[in-house]
Design a protein around this motif. Structure first.
Motif, PDB file in Angstrom:
ATOM      1  N   VAL A 115       0.842  -1.205   0.000  1.00 56.56           N
ATOM      2  CA  VAL A 115       0.000   0.000   0.000  1.00 56.56           C
ATOM      3  C   VAL A 115       0.875   1.250   0.000  1.00 56.56           C
ATOM      4  O   VAL A 115       0.635   2.203  -0.750  1.00 56.56           O
ATOM      5  CB  VAL A 115      -0.954   0.009   1.213  1.00 56.56           C
ATOM      6  CG1 VAL A 115      -1.776   1.290   1.243  1.00 56.56           C
ATOM      7  CG2 VAL A 115      -1.871  -1.208   1.184  1.00 56.56           C
ATOM      8  N   SER A 146     -11.875   4.912  -4.952  1.00 60.31           N
ATOM      9  CA  SER A 146     -10.706   4.051  -5.182  1.00 60.31           C
ATOM     10  C   SER A 146     -10.400   3.218  -3.935  1.00 60.31           C
ATOM     11  O   SER A 146      -9.723   2.199  -4.023  1.00 60.31           O
ATOM     12  CB  SER A 146      -9.483   4.874  -5.597  1.00 60.31           C
ATOM     13  OG  SER A 146      -9.154   5.818  -4.628  1.00 60.31           O
ATOM     14  N   LEU A 147     -10.939   3.634  -2.789  1.00 60.66           N
ATOM     15  CA  LEU A 147     -10.765   2.825  -1.573  1.00 60.66           C
ATOM     16  C   LEU A 147     -11.397   1.449  -1.757  1.00 60.66           C
ATOM     17  O   LEU A 147     -10.917   0.455  -1.222  1.00 60.66           O
ATOM     18  CB  LEU A 147     -11.399   3.547  -0.371  1.00 60.66           C
ATOM     19  CG  LEU A 147     -11.118   2.943   0.995  1.00 60.66           C
ATOM     20  CD1 LEU A 147      -9.639   2.969   1.313  1.00 60.66           C
ATOM     21  CD2 LEU A 147     -11.889   3.662   2.082  1.00 60.66           C
ATOM     22  N   LYS A 148     -12.478   1.387  -2.538  1.00 58.05           N
ATOM     23  CA  LYS A 148     -13.120   0.092  -2.796  1.00 58.05           C
ATOM     24  C   LYS A 148     -12.197  -0.820  -3.584  1.00 58.05           C
ATOM     25  O   LYS A 148     -12.210  -2.030  -3.401  1.00 58.05           O
ATOM     26  CB  LYS A 148     -14.424   0.295  -3.576  1.00 58.05           C
ATOM     27  CG  LYS A 148     -15.508   0.889  -2.733  1.00 58.05           C
ATOM     28  CD  LYS A 148     -16.813   0.907  -3.488  1.00 58.05           C
ATOM     29  CE  LYS A 148     -17.947   1.297  -2.562  1.00 58.05           C
ATOM     30  NZ  LYS A 148     -19.211   1.399  -3.298  1.00 58.05           N
ATOM     31  N   LEU A 149     -11.417  -0.208  -4.475  1.00 63.93           N
ATOM     32  CA  LEU A 149     -10.446  -0.976  -5.231  1.00 63.93           C
ATOM     33  C   LEU A 149      -9.379  -1.522  -4.284  1.00 63.93           C
ATOM     34  O   LEU A 149      -9.000  -2.682  -4.346  1.00 63.93           O
ATOM     35  CB  LEU A 149      -9.782  -0.033  -6.247  1.00 63.93           C
ATOM     36  CG  LEU A 149      -9.640  -0.488  -7.679  1.00 63.93           C
ATOM     37  CD1 LEU A 149     -10.954  -0.951  -8.234  1.00 63.93           C
ATOM     38  CD2 LEU A 149      -9.087   0.648  -8.521  1.00 63.93           C
ATOM     39  N   LEU A 150      -8.927  -0.638  -3.414  1.00 65.89           N
ATOM     40  CA  LEU A 150      -7.863  -0.987  -2.475  1.00 65.89           C
ATOM     41  C   LEU A 150      -8.329  -2.089  -1.535  1.00 65.89           C
ATOM     42  O   LEU A 150      -7.620  -3.061  -1.281  1.00 65.89           O
ATOM     43  CB  LEU A 150      -7.501   0.277  -1.687  1.00 65.89           C
ATOM     44  CG  LEU A 150      -6.212   0.296  -0.896  1.00 65.89           C
ATOM     45  CD1 LEU A 150      -5.045  -0.051  -1.778  1.00 65.89           C
ATOM     46  CD2 LEU A 150      -6.016   1.676  -0.279  1.00 65.89           C
ATOM     47  N   LEU A 151      -9.565  -1.954  -1.029  1.00 66.89           N
ATOM     48  CA  LEU A 151     -10.056  -2.923  -0.043  1.00 66.89           C
ATOM     49  C   LEU A 151     -10.693  -4.152  -0.690  1.00 66.89           C
ATOM     50  O   LEU A 151     -11.114  -5.061   0.003  1.00 66.89           O
ATOM     51  CB  LEU A 151     -11.044  -2.245   0.916  1.00 66.89           C
ATOM     52  CG  LEU A 151     -10.383  -1.323   1.937  1.00 66.89           C
ATOM     53  CD1 LEU A 151     -11.417  -0.599   2.770  1.00 66.89           C
ATOM     54  CD2 LEU A 151      -9.439  -2.097   2.846  1.00 66.89           C
ATOM     55  N   SER A 152     -10.763  -4.179  -2.022  1.00 68.38           N
ATOM     56  CA  SER A 152     -11.167  -5.413  -2.687  1.00 68.38           C
ATOM     57  C   SER A 152      -9.990  -6.379  -2.718  1.00 68.38           C
ATOM     58  O   SER A 152     -10.166  -7.583  -2.827  1.00 68.38           O
ATOM     59  CB  SER A 152     -11.598  -5.130  -4.132  1.00 68.38           C
ATOM     60  OG  SER A 152     -12.818  -4.436  -4.142  1.00 68.38           O
ATOM     61  N   LEU A 153      -8.799  -5.820  -2.649  1.00 66.26           N
ATOM     62  CA  LEU A 153      -7.588  -6.632  -2.602  1.00 66.26           C
ATOM     63  C   LEU A 153      -7.355  -7.029  -1.144  1.00 66.26           C
ATOM     64  O   LEU A 153      -7.942  -6.440  -0.240  1.00 66.26           O
ATOM     65  CB  LEU A 153      -6.416  -5.807  -3.157  1.00 66.26           C
ATOM     66  CG  LEU A 153      -6.568  -5.469  -4.650  1.00 66.26           C
ATOM     67  CD1 LEU A 153      -5.582  -4.400  -5.071  1.00 66.26           C
ATOM     68  CD2 LEU A 153      -6.390  -6.715  -5.492  1.00 66.26           C
ATOM     69  N   PRO A 154      -6.520  -8.036  -0.932  1.00 66.81           N
ATOM     70  CA  PRO A 154      -6.380  -8.515   0.456  1.00 66.81           C
ATOM     71  C   PRO A 154      -5.553  -7.596   1.358  1.00 66.81           C
ATOM     72  O   PRO A 154      -4.537  -7.989   1.892  1.00 66.81           O
ATOM     73  CB  PRO A 154      -5.718  -9.891   0.287  1.00 66.81           C
ATOM     74  CG  PRO A 154      -5.227  -9.969  -1.091  1.00 66.81           C
ATOM     75  CD  PRO A 154      -5.866  -8.913  -1.897  1.00 66.81           C
ATOM     76  N   HIS A 155      -6.016  -6.345   1.520  1.00 67.83           N
ATOM     77  CA  HIS A 155      -5.393  -5.438   2.488  1.00 67.83           C
ATOM     78  C   HIS A 155      -6.370  -5.228   3.628  1.00 67.83           C
ATOM     79  O   HIS A 155      -7.548  -4.995   3.385  1.00 67.83           O
ATOM     80  CB  HIS A 155      -5.109  -4.077   1.852  1.00 67.83           C
ATOM     81  CG  HIS A 155      -4.279  -4.147   0.604  1.00 67.83           C
ATOM     82  ND1 HIS A 155      -2.978  -4.570   0.620  1.00 67.83           N
ATOM     83  CD2 HIS A 155      -4.573  -3.885  -0.686  1.00 67.83           C
ATOM     84  CE1 HIS A 155      -2.502  -4.551  -0.624  1.00 67.83           C
ATOM     85  NE2 HIS A 155      -3.453  -4.148  -1.437  1.00 67.83           N
TER      86      HIS A 155
END
Lengths: 296, 306
Positions: free
Chosen positions: A6, A90-99
């Motif tokens: 990140v 874009s947070l949805k993109l970030l939190l769709s990944l395993p973070h």
């Protein structure tokens, strides 16, 4: 734990922003201006014998500016770090990944810290090179400590701003909060400290020593004042002297008498560093907890 | 194993109940279409699966993990095309994919992914310059990273042209053929009909139907609509048509008569009309589309137990 990914992504994203380059130019300009000026004035004239200053003079001159400018720029760099991603989606993109949300907050602190630290370091390197070209005697240890503390001050305000950004549901709220805090630290803090002590005096009653120590303690809780007194401490080679210098000219004598020969431990340098670091960790922790429980 | 298990899930935002006591199971390997009009609670349900929002009540498990407590473990094994996302304007398409690959510790080739979603040649452009459809393709590419066991696609064809929507369906089929479970929401029925094994229909936060597409058709009273252009309709004619076995709804307006009925009742309907003295000028039949079923489920309030 994927906060490194990140942070890297955030930094990569920010490096492409024109902001970062504008900031670098700003820092380089501000840090090198005094030395360039001196270098220019000295051109063609031999340095006066026995009167050469040291690079400490540069630090005395600069610390007033950095103590306001570095927090301001850290705030600008970081206050929208999370709200902007939240509002744009874009947070949805970030939190769709395993973070995890923890990874997001720590990654942001780190990424934005990089964004701020890089131009500060560039500014210091340029200023250092320029000082070598003037008649100022270069004091590498003090200069490095000044740079280190300035980076630390920047980190503190990045942490504070990312924490606020994590806690806020909109960018506007985050902006109001960071603006308020900045004004409080830079403009209102001393009168807040004095009035708190006056109120304590009125209702509890403090000895002169207690009054001075409490005032000093409250002043030290302000990260920008903590930064300045830590710099003064190594420039003056005395923590006590630097604490006394935190009072206005007319109160210094009284403060010196009240404090005596040594500082109580809670006013000593290590504690001041701890107060400074608390402004880095506590807001990040609180911001993370609020962010972690939020519906996005 | 069950890919998605939702048990008695309710989500309230303040006074508004977005989803009410939803129970739903999606088996591994299924292509499940999650249907409903906007505001029916589809995205809220998906957001709960992804831990973007937390349910007020109920239990939600994805690939055997609790959707909240073990969300990172869930997201390691799923691919997501969320609704209402935006891309990172300053990063290129390739950098987006590289970030997804790094985040999932996968070893995909960004170029292969770009080609698969129809973005080859655009990978080195900044995503801020992408059209809505291109951004949708890019994020689909990110969702495919690491061959996920479950794909969750929220309104995947938003912003896509017909060709793009077809490519999206092809990818869904390929992923299903690989063995992945696909859960996607849509309010456009053509796509769902073409690729889904099963559908669930949401309305006002509740699941009103859950069945295979064939099952849904059977479950409704009629699967053929007969449109008849008529002259005068004498009294009693409509009642006689309604009395025929296999005839559902009969509506009459002007010179048009609309009869929902079983396929094999069509000739009886027409002969009955003529017997009753109705002038049948023209007729056409149409098979009930999912659209009709959809309308039936979302407006009439008829409920079908799966």
């Amino acid at each position: 734990m994927t906060w490194q990914a990140v942070a890297r992504k955030d930094f990569r994203d920010a490096v492409r922003s024109k902001w970062l380059w504008a900031l670098s130019f700003l820092f380089v300009g501000i840090f090198s201006l005094p030395t360039i000026l001196l270098f220019y004035l000295e051109m063609g004239t031999a340095p006066p014998q026995g009167e050469t200053g040291t690079s400490d003079a540069f630090i005395y001159l600069m610390k007033q500016g950095t103590s306001v400018l570095v927090p301001l720029i850290a705030i600008v760099v970081a206050y929208a770090s999370i709200t902007q991603e939240r509002e744009s989606g874009s947070l949805k993109l970030l939190l769709s990944l395993p973070h995890s949300r923890e990874d997001v907050v720590f990654g942001k602190v780190l990424g934005r810290a990089g964004v701020l630290t890089l131009p500060i370091v560039i500014g210091f390197v340029v200023a250092g090179v320029l000082i070598l070209l003037t008649s100022l005697e270069f004091q590498p240890a003090n200069f490095a400590l000044f740079a280190l503390l300035t980076v630390l001050l920047g980190l503190v305000f990045v942490g504070l701003s990312v924490g606020i950004s994590a806690a806020a549901s909109t960018g506007r709220r985050a902006m109001v909060a960071v603006t308020g805090i900045f004004i409080w630290f830079v403009v209102l803090w001393n009168s807040f400290a004095n009035q708190t002590v006056n109120a304590l005096n009125k209702y509890v009653g403090l000895s002169t020593q207690g009054e001075i120590q409490t005032t000093l303690f409250l002043k030290l809780l302000n990260p920008t004042q903590a930064y300045k007194t830590l710099i003064d401490a190594f420039l003056m080679d005395s923590a006590l002297q630097s604490r006394i210098f935190m009072f206005s000219f007319f109160r210094r004598q009284g403060a010196a008498q009240a404090l005596g020969d040594s500082l109580p431990v809670f006013l000593s340098d290590p504690f001041v560093v701890a107060y400074l670091l608390a402004w880095l960790f506590v807001p990040v922790a609180v911001g993370y907890r609020i962010f972690d429980s939020a519906d996005l | 194993m069950t890919a998605i298990e939702i048990d008695g899930m309710t989500k309230r935002f303040g006074d508004v109940t977005a989803v009410r006591e939803l129970s739903l199971e999606v088996e591994e390997g299924e292509v499940f279409g999650f249907l409903g009009p906007n505001g029916a609670g589809k995205s809220t349900t998906i957001n709960v699966l992804l831990d973007f929002v937390r349910p007020t009540e109920g239990e939600v498990r994805v690939l055997g993990h609790d959707a909240h407590d073990e969300s990172v473990a869930v997201r390691e094994r799923i691919g997501v095309l969320p609704e209402g996302f935006s891309v990172y304007d300053r990063l290129t398409g390739r950098q987006h994919l590289e970030f997804a690959i790094e985040s999932k510790a996968a070893s995909d080739d960004p170029d292969a992914l770009l080609e698969r979603v129809g973005l080859s040649g655009d990978g080195d452009r900044k995503a801020g310059g992408y059209s809505k459809g291109m951004a949708q393709r890019l994020v689909l590419g990110m969702a495919l990273v690491g061959d996920p066991d479950l794909l969750i696609l929220d309104e995947p064809s938003t912003g896509l042209d017909p060709n793009g929507a077809r490519q999206m369906r092809d990818i869904v089929r390929e992923e299903a053929a690989r063995g992945a479970t696909v859960f996607f929401s849509s309010h456009i029925l053509g796509q769902v009909e073409a690729v889904c094994d099963r559908v669930g229909i949401m309305r006002n936060g509740e699941l009103v139907a859950e069945d295979s597409i064939e099952g849904l058709r059977e479950a409704t009273s009629a699967d053929t609509v007969l449109r008849v252009t008529v002259g005068e309709v004498p009294e009693g004619a409509l009642a006689a048509v309604r009395g025929i076995e296999g005839v559902g709804e009969v509506t009459h307006s002007g010179d048009s008569l609309r009869v929902s009925c079983d396929s094999d009742a069509k000739t009886t309907v027409l002969s009955t009309l003529e017997e009753r003295g109705v002038d049948v000028r023209d007729f056409e039949t149409e098979e009930a589309s999912l659209e009709d079923l959809f309308m039936a489920y979302t407006t009439d309030g008829r409920e079908v137990e799966a």
